[in-house]
Design an enzyme around this catalytic site. Structure first.
Site, PDB file in Angstrom:
ATOM      1  N   ASP A  11       0.789  -1.324   0.136  1.00 29.52           N
ATOM      2  CA  ASP A  11       0.067   0.099  -0.198  1.00 29.52           C
ATOM      3  C   ASP A  11       0.824   1.325   0.036  1.00 29.52           C
ATOM      4  O   ASP A  11       1.964   1.110   0.306  1.00 29.52           O
ATOM      5  CB  ASP A  11      -0.922  -0.003   1.246  1.00 29.52           C
ATOM      6  CG  ASP A  11      -1.771   1.161   1.222  1.00 29.52           C
ATOM      7  OD1 ASP A  11      -2.207   1.543   0.335  1.00 29.52           O
ATOM      8  OD2 ASP A  11      -1.869   1.999   2.537  1.00 29.52           O
ATOM      9  N   SER A  12       0.234   2.427  -0.233  1.00 30.32           N
ATOM     10  CA  SER A  12       1.260   3.601  -0.233  1.00 30.32           C
ATOM     11  C   SER A  12       1.386   4.007   1.057  1.00 30.32           C
ATOM     12  O   SER A  12       2.280   4.615   1.364  1.00 30.32           O
ATOM     13  CB  SER A  12       0.042   4.734  -0.782  1.00 30.32           C
ATOM     14  OG  SER A  12      -1.158   4.646   0.075  1.00 30.32           O
ATOM     15  N   CYS A  74      -3.865  -1.018  -1.978  1.00 30.29           N
ATOM     16  CA  CYS A  74      -3.945   0.296  -2.332  1.00 30.29           C
ATOM     17  C   CYS A  74      -4.762   0.473  -3.549  1.00 30.29           C
ATOM     18  O   CYS A  74      -4.442   0.109  -4.635  1.00 30.29           O
ATOM     19  CB  CYS A  74      -2.621   1.024  -2.537  1.00 30.29           C
ATOM     20  SG  CYS A  74      -2.725   2.748  -2.908  1.00 30.29           S
ATOM     21  N   GLU A 154      -6.724   9.459   9.230  1.00 31.56           N
ATOM     22  CA  GLU A 154      -5.360   9.397   9.898  1.00 31.56           C
ATOM     23  C   GLU A 154      -5.402  10.164  11.307  1.00 31.56           C
ATOM     24  O   GLU A 154      -4.704  10.082  11.984  1.00 31.56           O
ATOM     25  CB  GLU A 154      -4.393  10.032   8.989  1.00 31.56           C
ATOM     26  CG  GLU A 154      -4.563   8.979   7.853  1.00 31.56           C
ATOM     27  CD  GLU A 154      -2.853   8.878   7.170  1.00 31.56           C
ATOM     28  OE1 GLU A 154      -1.984   9.358   7.572  1.00 31.56           O
ATOM     29  OE2 GLU A 154      -2.895   7.626   6.382  1.00 31.56           O
ATOM     30  N   CYS A 186     -11.017   2.802  -1.258  1.00 27.98           N
ATOM     31  CA  CYS A 186      -9.990   3.442  -0.618  1.00 27.98           C
ATOM     32  C   CYS A 186      -9.784   2.606   0.752  1.00 27.98           C
ATOM     33  O   CYS A 186     -10.646   2.290   1.368  1.00 27.98           O
ATOM     34  CB  CYS A 186      -9.886   4.874  -0.311  1.00 27.98           C
ATOM     35  SG  CYS A 186      -8.692   5.688   0.446  1.00 27.98           S
ATOM     36  N   THR A 187      -8.569   2.291   0.907  1.00 23.72           N
ATOM     37  CA  THR A 187      -7.895   1.743   2.087  1.00 23.72           C
ATOM     38  C   THR A 187      -8.510   2.062   3.504  1.00 23.72           C
ATOM     39  O   THR A 187      -8.791   1.376   4.692  1.00 23.72           O
ATOM     40  CB  THR A 187      -6.344   1.363   2.172  1.00 23.72           C
ATOM     41  OG1 THR A 187      -5.925   2.827   2.022  1.00 23.72           O
ATOM     42  CG2 THR A 187      -5.871   0.621   1.204  1.00 23.72           C
ATOM     43  N   HIS A 188      -8.657   3.631   3.497  1.00 18.22           N
ATOM     44  CA  HIS A 188      -9.047   4.010   4.746  1.00 18.22           C
ATOM     45  C   HIS A 188     -10.396   4.115   5.166  1.00 18.22           C
ATOM     46  O   HIS A 188     -10.825   4.513   6.088  1.00 18.22           O
ATOM     47  CB  HIS A 188      -8.611   5.745   4.798  1.00 18.22           C
ATOM     48  CG  HIS A 188      -7.064   5.803   4.775  1.00 18.22           C
ATOM     49  ND1 HIS A 188      -6.104   5.270   3.971  1.00 18.22           N
ATOM     50  CD2 HIS A 188      -6.055   6.499   5.734  1.00 18.22           C
ATOM     51  CE1 HIS A 188      -4.811   5.694   4.476  1.00 18.22           C
ATOM     52  NE2 HIS A 188      -4.972   6.361   5.351  1.00 18.22           N
TER      53      HIS A 188
END
Ligand code: DGL
Length: 267
Positions: A11-12, A74, A154, A186-188
């Protein structure tokens, strides 16, 4: 192929740990090497050429770790650089979150009207719509970029009035399209599920690509006969390009458990 070889997940940054979490639950016997490009995150607002270049570097690193499968966790990399990974991987199977998310959305949608949310690069690439249409050309896809969600997650503002207001604003046009499923592209975003459910109401199902990716990985490993049957401790490595402030706290929030030792890559 030796089934005890690890799965490479990348992932990024640390968002891809939501995919690792799902893999640990679905495939507890598998070893995993996770790579997070924490020094260069976010990718979601970068150009395609830059993302392709970074993706090639990470793929090569993981191939050197002798992985038996690669998982692009990602969405942004999967949207614009999946071919870069597949070209370099040769015979090593490659899975990505967009393929998994698109399949799950098509399977789950009754009205065949699907919403997709993601970073600006993912939404601009149209990758989800293309994959969904490859599976079912008759589905209507409505995509919406939600650039503020990554920094809000985050920051840990998972249940915060600012995040709720932001979600209401982003999702207004999505709701107006009367979609019955929304792909968390999106991963988040899986961390925002409770808040998004509240904003969207009961009529919209959330498609979590982390869970569907783990399902797809399990099916592929079994089909290829390379699922691990090793009974000892699975063994997880976490490799990053930088160890930023609050890394441990945020990482553990994504992973849902303690991270243990984190290695910083030297390249
Ligand atoms: N991992 C990215 C994604 O899933 C989100 C973070 C970033 O922009 O790099 O799209």
């Amino acid at each position: 192929m030796d089934s005890t070889r690890p799965i490479g997940v990348f992932d990024s940054g640390i968002g891809g740990l939501t995919v690792v979490r799902a893999l640990m639950e679905r495939l507890p016997l598998e070893r995993i090497v996770y790579f997070g490009d924490t020094a260069r995150v976010p990718y979601g607002i970068k150009s395609v050429a830059t993302i392709e270049h970074f993706t090639a570097q990470i793929t090569d690193f993981l191939l050197q770790q002798n992985v038996k499968m690669l998982i692009v966790a990602c969405n942004t990399m999967a949207a614009v650089a999946a071919d870069v990974v597949r070209q370099r991987a040769g015979d090593i199977p490659v899975l990505d979150v967009i393929e998994a998310g698109a399949r799950a959305a098509v399977a789950e949608s009754r009205s065949r009207s699907i919403g997709v949310i993601g970073t600006p690069t993912t939404v601009n690439s149209n990758a989800y719509a293309r994959r969904i249409h490859a599976l079912d050309p008759g589905v209507r896809v409505y995509s919406q970029a939600c650039p503020l969600f990554v920094p809000l997650v985050e920051e840990g503002w998972l249940d915060h009035p600012v995040t709720r207001l932001t979600a209401q604003e982003y999702l207004k046009p999505v709701l107006a399209e009367e979609v019955d499923s929304l792909v968390l592209g999106c991963t988040h975003y899986p961390l925002l599920k409770p808040l998004l459910r509240e904003v969207l109401g009961p009529g919209v199902r959330l498609v979590d690509s982390a869970i569907t990716t783990a399902e797809l990985a399990a099916a592929k490993l079994h089909a290829l006969g390379i699922a691990s049957s090793h009974a000892g401790p699975a063994g997880y490595r976490f490799v990053v390009t930088d160890v930023p402030l609050r890394f441990q706290t945020i990482g553990e929030r994504f992973l849902g458990r303690s991270l243990g030792a984190v290695e910083k890559v030297e390249w």
